[in-house]
Design an enzyme around this catalytic site. Structure first.
Site, PDB file in Angstrom:
ATOM      1  N   ASN A   1      -3.741  -5.716  -2.193  1.00  0.00           N
ATOM      2  CA  ASN A   1      -4.034  -6.681  -1.128  1.00  0.00           C
ATOM      3  C   ASN A   1      -5.489  -7.171  -1.147  1.00  0.00           C
ATOM      4  OD1 ASN A   1      -2.617  -8.173   0.813  1.00  0.00           O
ATOM      5  ND2 ASN A   1      -3.521  -6.975   2.507  1.00  0.00           N
ATOM      6  N   ARG A   2      -6.159  -6.953  -2.268  1.00  0.00           N
ATOM      7  CA  ARG A   2      -7.464  -7.588  -2.524  1.00  0.00           C
ATOM      8  C   ARG A   2      -7.419  -8.341  -3.851  1.00  0.00           C
ATOM      9  NH1 ARG A   2      -7.390  -5.747   1.662  1.00  0.00           N
ATOM     10  NH2 ARG A   2      -8.955  -4.639   2.922  1.00  0.00           N
TER      11      ARG A   2
ATOM     12  N   HIS B   1       2.700  -3.660   6.649  1.00  0.00           N
ATOM     13  CA  HIS B   1       1.764  -2.553   6.431  1.00  0.00           C
ATOM     14  C   HIS B   1       1.851  -1.567   7.601  1.00  0.00           C
ATOM     15  CE1 HIS B   1      -1.104  -4.460   3.384  1.00  0.00           C
ATOM     16  NE2 HIS B   1      -0.320  -5.482   3.708  1.00  0.00           N
ATOM     17  N   SER B   2       1.046  -0.500   7.506  1.00  0.00           N
ATOM     18  CA  SER B   2       0.777   0.354   8.653  1.00  0.00           C
ATOM     19  C   SER B   2      -0.606   0.947   8.432  1.00  0.00           C
ATOM     20  CB  SER B   2       1.810   1.474   8.790  1.00  0.00           C
ATOM     21  OG  SER B   2       1.593   2.501   7.851  1.00  0.00           O
ATOM     22  N   TYR B   3      -1.288   1.566   9.370  1.00  0.00           N
ATOM     23  CA  TYR B   3      -0.865   1.654  10.732  1.00  0.00           C
ATOM     24  C   TYR B   3      -1.916   0.962  11.590  1.00  0.00           C
ATOM     25  CZ  TYR B   3      -4.340   5.486  10.891  1.00  0.00           C
ATOM     26  OH  TYR B   3      -5.498   6.210  10.788  1.00  0.00           O
TER      27      TYR B   3
ATOM     28  N   HIS C   1       0.851  -1.196   0.000  1.00  0.00           N
ATOM     29  CA  HIS C   1       0.000   0.000   0.000  1.00  0.00           C
ATOM     30  C   HIS C   1       0.886   1.244   0.000  1.00  0.00           C
ATOM     31  CE1 HIS C   1      -3.395  -2.604   1.763  1.00  0.00           C
ATOM     32  NE2 HIS C   1      -3.587  -2.414   0.478  1.00  0.00           N
ATOM     33  N   ALA C   2       0.640   2.109  -0.980  1.00  0.00           N
ATOM     34  CA  ALA C   2       1.568   3.193  -1.275  1.00  0.00           C
ATOM     35  C   ALA C   2       1.812   4.152  -0.115  1.00  0.00           C
ATOM     36  CB  ALA C   2       1.050   3.969  -2.490  1.00  0.00           C
ATOM     37  N   ARG C   3       0.753   4.533   0.594  1.00  0.00           N
ATOM     38  CA  ARG C   3       0.892   5.601   1.594  1.00  0.00           C
ATOM     39  C   ARG C   3       1.506   5.133   2.902  1.00  0.00           C
ATOM     40  NH1 ARG C   3      -5.664   6.096   2.299  1.00  0.00           N
ATOM     41  NH2 ARG C   3      -6.004   4.097   3.336  1.00  0.00           N
ATOM     42  N   GLU C   4       1.735   3.830   3.052  1.00  0.00           N
ATOM     43  CA  GLU C   4       2.253   3.284   4.316  1.00  0.00           C
ATOM     44  C   GLU C   4       3.779   3.327   4.301  1.00  0.00           C
ATOM     45  OE1 GLU C   4       0.199  -0.517   4.309  1.00  0.00           O
ATOM     46  OE2 GLU C   4      -1.765   0.467   4.324  1.00  0.00           O
TER      47      GLU C   4
ATOM     48  N   ARG D   1      -3.339   4.830  -1.917  1.00  0.00           N
ATOM     49  CA  ARG D   1      -3.183   3.481  -1.362  1.00  0.00           C
ATOM     50  C   ARG D   1      -2.898   2.419  -2.429  1.00  0.00           C
ATOM     51  NH1 ARG D   1      -5.538  -0.108   2.668  1.00  0.00           N
ATOM     52  NH2 ARG D   1      -6.676  -1.854   1.764  1.00  0.00           N
TER      53      ARG D   1
ATOM     54  N   GLU E   1       1.058  -4.838  11.014  1.00  0.00           N
ATOM     55  CA  GLU E   1       0.628  -3.439  10.912  1.00  0.00           C
ATOM     56  C   GLU E   1       1.485  -2.662  11.905  1.00  0.00           C
ATOM     57  OE1 GLU E   1      -1.688  -1.990   9.010  1.00  0.00           O
ATOM     58  OE2 GLU E   1      -3.053  -3.578   8.356  1.00  0.00           O
TER      59      GLU E   1
END
Ligand code: ARG
Ligand code: ZN
Length: 418
Positions: A253-254, A306-308, A178-181, A236, A380
């Site tokens: 991730n889906r 991942h986060s968060y 996920h890009a923003r993590e 994301r 996470e």
């Protein structure tokens, strides 16, 4: 006269800033079903970005919703919340400064310095770092090109082989699906650096690397990551174009073949949890799946970062059913969480994904599990919403140390069991 005029202009600029026109993150709690519906509506009909949960379909009564609200929709959103008596508090009021802090590269620290690993790096810099790391460790680190992204950027994984014993098993870690993590790629870099410098010096790291090769994919979603640096920090998904829609991106991730696109994912390209046209429709997920299919006999442990929210999750997320080795996975996650608590004082939740957060089909962890890699975890990382995706660089070190603690606890157990 001239100075007076400049002063006047500056004053105006200044007041312009101090009015309520910041981008903010709100924490919002709906008490009733009606309020839940209003909130779902706000997050889809107005220019906002949902931080937590990942999609409006997961919003429930009493759940703490974290919503990024850009300055220009601030008034409308707050008026709506007030009108429906929905309680909210401002979580973050200085997102611009936080973003600036995350992208500032005042010093050009050498890649060998510890401060280098306490900053976030652009995609280009990460590509340089990958090469640099391999060049500086010619006998232990190899670069493997596992595929390319939708926009044709290379997907490079590093393979660490610290010991040439025969029949070693392997650990796979991917970051940045996920890009923003951003803390995720930062962790992958940290982990490689940590492994290379502590092999032979730290007992646990040495034991792990004596028994396992390690594959590290620092940025699984390079197109999305790049986009968060250039255009939209809150992005994301990946950046693939969908037929018949102007919305961009699939939630990688889906997109894996584990109860693909059942409840907890969406067929709608505009959704943050869009599953794609079919399983592995995306080059990024396909590349990872292909690599793991051809290495499933050696890879015993799969980790995806991942986060968060500070959680250690394991399968299943795509169904409420328990996996056959649930008890094992639970004990491993529990020990990891306890070690984090003991060393760093932070609380990490742990458990099967579907029961701990929500049903979320098509995830890499579940697919990997069904492939036969029975030790499969989603981490996470920090935090729990204080800064969310905008975790300041000064927090990278502790977040990564915690995660290393968890990797060690889990990897050592896997070695013991296999
Ligand atoms: N927040 C992550 C996501 O929604 C959780 C991943 C857990 N695993 C899963 N297969 N859904 O992607
Ligand atoms: Zn994620």
């Amino acid at each position: 006269m001239k100075t007076l005029l400049i002063w006047f202009v500056l004053m105006n600029l200044d007041t312009g800033h101090s009015t309520e026109t910041h981008d903010q993150v709100l924490s919002i709690t709906s008490k009733t079903q009606e309020q839940v519906d209003v909130l779902k509506n706000i997050s889809t009909q107005h220019e906002t970005v949902l931080w937590q949960p990942d999609s409006p379909q997961y919003i429930r009564e009493e759940s703490h919703v974290h919503l990024f609200v850009p300055a220009n929709s601030s008034k409308t959103v707050k008026d709506l919340l007030q009108k429906h008596s929905i309680a909210y508090v401002i979580l973050l009021d200085n997102t611009k400064e936080l973003i600036e802090m995350q992208t500032r590269n005042v010093s050009t620290d050498p890649r060998s310095s510890s401060s280098y690993y306490q900053r976030y790096h652009s995609l280009e810099e990460i590509y340089y770092w990958i090469n640099w790391t391999a060049q500086n460790n010619p006998s232990t680190v190899k670069v493997i090109l596992i595929g390319s992204s939708y926009e044709k950027r290379p997907l490079y994984a590093l393979k660490l082989t610290l010991n040439n014993r025969p029949n070693k098993t392997a650990l796979w870690i991917d970051c940045g699906i996920h890009a923003r993590e951003w803390i995720a790629p930062a962790f992958c870099l940290w982990f490689v650096q940590h492994s290379l410098s502590f092999y032979g010096r730290n007992k646990d790291i040495t034991n792990i690397l004596d028994n396992m090769d390690v594959y590290v994919l620092p940025v699984m979603n390079p197109d999305g990551y790049k986009y968060t640096w250039t255009t939209d920090r809150m992005w994301r998904k990946n950046r693939s174009i969908s037929k018949g829609s102007s919305c961009i991106g699939v939630d990688l991730n889906r997109n894996f073949d584990a109860n693909w696109c059942t409840m907890g994912a969406s067929h709608e390209p505009c959704s943050q949890i869009y599953c794609g046209a079919f399983p592995e429709s995306e080059p990024e997920s396909q590349a990872v799946a292909d690599f793991l299919r051809s290495h499933k006999d050696s890879v015993q442990l799969y980790l995806t970062i991942h986060s968060y929210s500070q959680m250690l999750l394991f399968p299943y997320s795509c169904t409420l059913d328990e996996v056959e080795n649930h008890q094992d996975l639970l004990e491993m996650a529990q020990e990891a969480a306890q070690n984090i608590k003991r060393h760093y004082g932070n609380n990490y939740k742990y458990g099967a994904g579907a029961k701990t957060i929500y049903l979320a089909p098509g995830g890499s962890d579940d697919w990997v599990y069904n492939l036969g890699i029975k030790y499969s975890f989603t981490f996470e990382l920090q935090d729990r919403g204080e800064y969310g995706f905008l975790l300041p660089p000064s927090h990278i070190s502790k977040a990564c140390k915690e995660a290393v603690t968890a990797v060690k606890a889990i990897a050592l157990k896997v070695i013991e069991k296999t």
